[in-house]
Structures are given as structure tokens and as C-alpha cells.
Design a protein around this motif. Structure first.
Motif, mmCIF file in Angstrom:
data_model
loop_
_atom_site.group_PDB
_atom_site.id
_atom_site.type_symbol
_atom_site.label_atom_id
_atom_site.label_comp_id
_atom_site.label_asym_id
_atom_site.label_seq_id
_atom_site.Cartn_x
_atom_site.Cartn_y
_atom_site.Cartn_z
ATOM 1 N N ALA A 115 13.353 -45.527 -23.177
ATOM 2 C CA ALA A 115 14.250 -45.312 -24.310
ATOM 3 C C ALA A 115 15.398 -46.316 -24.310
ATOM 4 O O ALA A 115 15.814 -46.805 -25.367
ATOM 5 N N THR A 116 15.896 -46.650 -23.136
ATOM 6 C CA THR A 116 17.032 -47.570 -23.028
ATOM 7 C C THR A 116 16.652 -48.976 -23.453
ATOM 8 O O THR A 116 17.387 -49.633 -24.211
ATOM 9 N N VAL A 117 15.513 -49.454 -23.004
ATOM 10 C CA VAL A 117 15.107 -50.812 -23.385
ATOM 11 C C VAL A 117 14.732 -50.860 -24.861
ATOM 12 O O VAL A 117 15.009 -51.844 -25.561
ATOM 13 N N THR A 118 14.129 -49.797 -25.376
ATOM 14 C CA THR A 118 13.817 -49.749 -26.811
ATOM 15 C C THR A 118 15.099 -49.827 -27.634
ATOM 16 O O THR A 118 15.170 -50.568 -28.626
ATOM 17 N N ALA A 119 16.107 -49.082 -27.235
ATOM 18 C CA ALA A 119 17.382 -49.109 -27.955
ATOM 19 C C ALA A 119 17.985 -50.510 -27.963
ATOM 20 O O ALA A 119 18.588 -50.930 -28.958
ATOM 21 N N ALA A 120 17.818 -51.255 -26.870
ATOM 22 C CA ALA A 120 18.341 -52.626 -26.815
ATOM 23 C C ALA A 120 17.633 -53.518 -27.829
ATOM 24 O O ALA A 120 18.273 -54.354 -28.495
ATOM 25 N N TYR A 121 16.316 -53.346 -27.986
ATOM 26 C CA TYR A 121 15.568 -54.133 -28.973
ATOM 27 C C TYR A 121 15.951 -53.726 -30.399
ATOM 28 O O TYR A 121 16.088 -54.581 -31.277
ATOM 29 N N VAL A 122 16.117 -52.434 -30.626
ATOM 30 C CA VAL A 122 16.517 -51.966 -31.957
ATOM 31 C C VAL A 122 17.914 -52.495 -32.298
ATOM 32 O O VAL A 122 18.170 -52.956 -33.423
ATOM 33 N N ASP A 123 18.814 -52.468 -31.332
ATOM 34 C CA ASP A 123 20.164 -52.995 -31.553
ATOM 35 C C ASP A 123 20.125 -54.485 -31.893
ATOM 36 O O ASP A 123 20.913 -54.964 -32.714
ATOM 37 N N ASP A 134 16.035 -53.445 -41.744
ATOM 38 C CA ASP A 134 15.712 -54.053 -40.455
ATOM 39 C C ASP A 134 14.211 -53.934 -40.194
ATOM 40 O O ASP A 134 13.583 -52.950 -40.599
ATOM 41 N N PRO A 135 13.634 -54.907 -39.489
ATOM 42 C CA PRO A 135 12.230 -54.742 -39.101
ATOM 43 C C PRO A 135 12.072 -53.582 -38.128
ATOM 44 O O PRO A 135 12.987 -53.288 -37.345
ATOM 45 N N ARG A 136 10.945 -52.926 -38.193
ATOM 46 C CA ARG A 136 10.652 -51.823 -37.278
ATOM 47 C C ARG A 136 10.246 -52.381 -35.923
ATOM 48 O O ARG A 136 9.465 -53.326 -35.836
ATOM 49 N N ILE A 137 10.763 -51.789 -34.856
ATOM 50 C CA ILE A 137 10.361 -52.132 -33.500
ATOM 51 C C ILE A 137 9.244 -51.176 -33.086
ATOM 52 O O ILE A 137 9.434 -49.955 -33.076
ATOM 53 N N LEU A 138 8.081 -51.735 -32.769
ATOM 54 C CA LEU A 138 6.899 -50.934 -32.442
ATOM 55 C C LEU A 138 6.522 -51.091 -30.978
ATOM 56 O O LEU A 138 6.734 -52.151 -30.373
ATOM 57 N N ASP A 139 5.926 -50.046 -30.422
ATOM 58 C CA ASP A 139 5.352 -50.146 -29.091
ATOM 59 C C ASP A 139 3.901 -50.603 -29.178
ATOM 60 O O ASP A 139 3.428 -51.010 -30.257
ATOM 61 N N THR A 140 3.171 -50.543 -28.069
ATOM 62 C CA THR A 140 1.748 -50.886 -28.027
ATOM 63 C C THR A 140 1.029 -49.827 -27.190
ATOM 64 O O THR A 140 1.626 -48.809 -26.821
ATOM 65 N N ARG A 141 -0.221 -50.101 -26.853
ATOM 66 C CA ARG A 141 -0.980 -49.201 -25.973
ATOM 67 C C ARG A 141 -0.816 -49.574 -24.501
ATOM 68 O O ARG A 141 -1.519 -49.029 -23.646
ATOM 69 N N GLY A 160 12.816 -46.696 -31.773
ATOM 70 C CA GLY A 160 11.638 -47.458 -32.182
ATOM 71 C C GLY A 160 10.614 -46.582 -32.881
ATOM 72 O O GLY A 160 10.827 -45.381 -33.100
ATOM 73 N N ASP A 161 9.495 -47.202 -33.219
ATOM 74 C CA ASP A 161 8.385 -46.507 -33.872
ATOM 75 C C ASP A 161 7.112 -46.731 -33.069
ATOM 76 O O ASP A 161 6.999 -47.697 -32.309
ATOM 77 N N ASN A 162 6.174 -45.839 -33.261
ATOM 78 C CA ASN A 162 4.902 -45.941 -32.545
ATOM 79 C C ASN A 162 3.871 -46.720 -33.330
ATOM 80 O O ASN A 162 3.729 -46.544 -34.542
ATOM 81 N N HIS A 163 3.172 -47.595 -32.636
ATOM 82 C CA HIS A 163 1.950 -48.210 -33.149
ATOM 83 C C HIS A 163 0.881 -47.119 -33.054
ATOM 84 O O HIS A 163 1.196 -45.940 -32.883
ATOM 85 N N ARG A 164 -0.364 -47.465 -33.147
ATOM 86 C CA ARG A 164 -1.401 -46.438 -33.008
ATOM 87 C C ARG A 164 -1.296 -45.763 -31.633
ATOM 88 O O ARG A 164 -0.923 -46.399 -30.641
ATOM 89 N N MET A 165 -1.633 -44.493 -31.590
ATOM 90 C CA MET A 165 -1.565 -43.749 -30.342
ATOM 91 C C MET A 165 -2.695 -44.153 -29.401
ATOM 92 O O MET A 165 -2.518 -44.263 -28.191
ATOM 93 N N ASP A 256 10.450 -61.640 -26.769
ATOM 94 C CA ASP A 256 11.431 -61.173 -25.797
ATOM 95 C C ASP A 256 12.762 -60.928 -26.499
ATOM 96 O O ASP A 256 12.943 -61.259 -27.670
ATOM 97 N N LEU A 257 13.697 -60.368 -25.769
ATOM 98 C CA LEU A 257 14.965 -59.957 -26.367
ATOM 99 C C LEU A 257 15.759 -61.156 -26.879
ATOM 100 O O LEU A 257 16.414 -61.076 -27.925
ATOM 101 N N ASP A 258 15.687 -62.277 -26.170
ATOM 102 C CA ASP A 258 16.468 -63.453 -26.556
ATOM 103 C C ASP A 258 16.062 -64.001 -27.924
ATOM 104 O O ASP A 258 16.912 -64.444 -28.699
ATOM 105 N N GLY A 259 14.758 -64.001 -28.206
ATOM 106 C CA GLY A 259 14.283 -64.582 -29.459
ATOM 107 C C GLY A 259 14.072 -63.586 -30.577
ATOM 108 O O GLY A 259 13.624 -63.951 -31.669
ATOM 109 N N LEU A 260 14.426 -62.333 -30.315
ATOM 110 C CA LEU A 260 14.076 -61.266 -31.253
ATOM 111 C C LEU A 260 14.803 -61.386 -32.585
ATOM 112 O O LEU A 260 14.201 -61.224 -33.650
ATOM 113 N N ARG A 261 16.089 -61.686 -32.558
ATOM 114 C CA ARG A 261 16.860 -61.698 -33.806
ATOM 115 C C ARG A 261 16.384 -62.817 -34.732
ATOM 116 O O ARG A 261 16.352 -62.651 -35.959
ATOM 117 N N ALA A 262 16.000 -63.951 -34.157
ATOM 118 C CA ALA A 262 15.486 -65.042 -34.975
ATOM 119 C C ALA A 262 14.197 -64.638 -35.670
ATOM 120 O O ALA A 262 13.971 -64.969 -36.843
#
Length: 294
Positions: A115-123, A134-141, A160-165, A256-262
Motif C-alpha cells: 500500500a505504501t509503495v502504491t501510494a508513492a506512485y499515485v502521488d 490522472d492516469p490510473r496506477i495498475l498492478d499486475t499478476r 491504485g487500481d487492479n488489473h485482471r485478477m 519506475d518512480l523517477d520516470g513516472l511523471r513524464a
């Protein structure tokens, strides 16, 4: 915590906990047997900034071993807490508190880490293309075996949001499926015919494949490992006539987090990140017997 972050069913949480406790306790806690089995208290300490996640699993671990345990949470599920925060206090039997400690912490520290790392990506993408959403941040399998529902719940708690379960709740066409069908258009037609009710996601590797997928029609196009210039051209193509932005674009691969905003500023709709659940770094938590410090 939003409605989208409602925890998995209680029976799934209970199954996770039963499996984990059996793994840890085996035939019994030999060390806890050395303690007097008397009423005692404990407190749960978070040693670093975090988004708290995993309370249902933590509670279930303790209640299996002591149904009368009293757990008082000082923070809500999904709360952002500072280092040094006391998250909860407990009152129960000393042996049960000690025996449940590690398994309960394993769940809480792992899910809070996700949850903490997801929040960092969403931020990191918040307001990147304002006033557009804002674009949705999705997980993977790419989840820990046996903990997929728990980790994907933690992603939702982090914003964040879930990709397919799994492999059953969406069709995702990749290179091998396209190769077997002969073309993206043929693969899409076959998927729609066989699974008309399932969401259809198509991964493309070139702009030509992108145009073919948009023309054939699907629910989302995944542009995999595109460089920045090609990604921006993909956004332009998808937004222009005759497609007019009707099919969302998802970016995946090497994010990665560094290039995410671009990436977010380029105008894509979704960004999927395996690291949310794959590169798990547990939050530093501890549970101590006694009263919390004042």
C-alpha cells in the motif's frame, strides 16, 4: 478507505490466516509454553512512515488463538502514519499474544509495504496533466503466491487500481496469441467470439499494430516498452479521428518512480507496474508486550 478498497471476503482472509498459522505453529509454540499464561497487554509500533494495510489479517491471527482478545486500533485502514506511531493496543492471554505476533506482523508489514509503495506512485502522477484526469496506477499478476487477493487489496488501499485478477476474468492478447492467430485483427476476432463478455486487452509492439488494434476494437491497448517519442505518437494516434480516444492506452514495461511523471504527462490513461507487488519491502513494525510509551 474507499469503497473500492473493501477487503476480500472474510472466508478468504480466514483461509490465508489458517494457512499461515499452520506454517508457523506446527504442533505448537514450544517457546510460548515457557511463559505464564496470564492476561497481558501489548502495543503495535510502526517504525517508519507508511500507509497502514492488513488490519483484517492481523486481527484474525490474534482472534484464532484468543477469541477474547481485545484490539484497539488507533489508526484507520489506509491511514498514512509517521515513524514512531503506535498503531494499536491489544489485551489478551500472554501466550496467544506472543504466538500470533509474527504471523500477524508478516501480513501487516507486507500489505502495508504494498500500500505504501502504491501510494508513492499515485502521488507521483497526481496533477501531471491537470485539468485532465490522472492516469490510473495498475498492478499486475506478479504477486506473492497465495496472497494475490491480499496484495491487490493493498494496492487499492494505496490508491491504485487492479488489473485482471487472474487468467479467468479478462482476455489479454500478447505476442504469442497474435502469432498463432496470424494477425492482431484475427486474434481480436477470435477472442470476441469465444469470450464476448470478458474485457479484452491487446498488447502491441509497434505503431502499426496499435492502429490495427484500435481499428479492430478492444477495451484497452497496452503499449509495451515504447520509447518516449513513440509513446507520444501512440497517444496522438489514439486520440485522433477516427478513434477519438475511445480506447484507453496503458503503458507497461520498465516503469519506475523517477520516470513516472513524464509518462503521465504524455497523456496515457493507465500505467501498470509489476513492482507494486513484486518488489515487496516490508514496513518495519514491531509488537511489544506492555503498555505503550507516553
Amino acid at each position: 478507505m474507499s469503497t473500492a478498497a473493501a477487503p476480500p471476503p472474510a472466508e478468504l482472509v480466514d483461509a490465508d490466516v489458517a494457512r499461515a498459522l499452520a506454517e508457523d505453529l506446527g504442533s505448537g509454540d514450544a517457546t510460548a509454553e515457557l511463559l505464564p499464561d496470564v492476561p497481558d497487554v501489548a502495543y503495535l509500533l510502526c517504525k517508519e512512515p507508511a500507509v497502514v494495510c492488513g488490519r483484517p489479517w492481523f486481527d484474525a491471527c490474534h482472534r484464532v488463538l484468543d477469541p477474547d482478545v481485545r484490539i484497539h486500533w488507533r489508526v484507520a485502514e489506509g491511514a498514512r502514519v509517521a515513524a514512531g506511531s503506535v498503531l494499536a493496543t491489544l489485551a489478551g492471554r500472554s501466550r496467544a499474544l506472543v504466538s500470533a505476533e509474527r504471523t500477524a506482523l508478516n501480513f501487516l508489514q507486507t500489505l502495508s509495504g504494498t500500500a505504501t509503495v502504491t501510494a508513492a506512485y499515485v502521488d507521483a502522477v497526481r496533477g501531471a496533466r491537470a485539468p485532465a484526469p490522472d492516469p490510473r496506477i495498475l498492478d499486475t499478476r506478479k504477486t506473492l503466491p497465495g496472497l494475490r487477493h491480499a496484495q491487490k487489496y493493498a494496492v487499492r488501499v494505496g490508491g491504485g487500481d487492479n488489473h485482471r485478477m487472474g487468467l479467468y476474468d479478462a482476455v489479454m492478447l500478447k505476442e504469442n496469441h497474435v502469432r498463432a492467430a496470424g494477425s492482431i485483427g484475427a486474434a481480436i476476432a477470435a477472442a470476441r467470439a469465444r469470450h464476448p463478455a470478458l474485457p479484452l486487452i491487446v498488447e502491441v509492439e509497434t505503431l502499426a499494430q496499435l492502429r490495427e488494434a484500435l481499428t479492430a476494437g478492444c477495451d484497452r491497448v497496452l503499449i509495451d516498452d515504447f520509447d518516449a517519442a513513440t509513446r507520444r505518437e501512440a497517444v496522438r494516434i489514439a486520440a485522433a479521428a477516427p478513434f477519438a480516444g475511445a480506447i484507453p492506452l496503458e503503458v507497461s514495461g520498465g516503469v519506475d518512480l523517477d520516470g513516472l511523471r513524464a509518462i503521465a504527462r504524455d497523456g496515457v490513461d493507465c500505467i501498470s507496474i509489476g513492482a507494486l507487488t513484486k518488489h515487496v519491502r516490508a514496513i518495519d513494525l514491531s509488537m511489544k508486550l506492555g503498555e505503550p510509551p507516553h
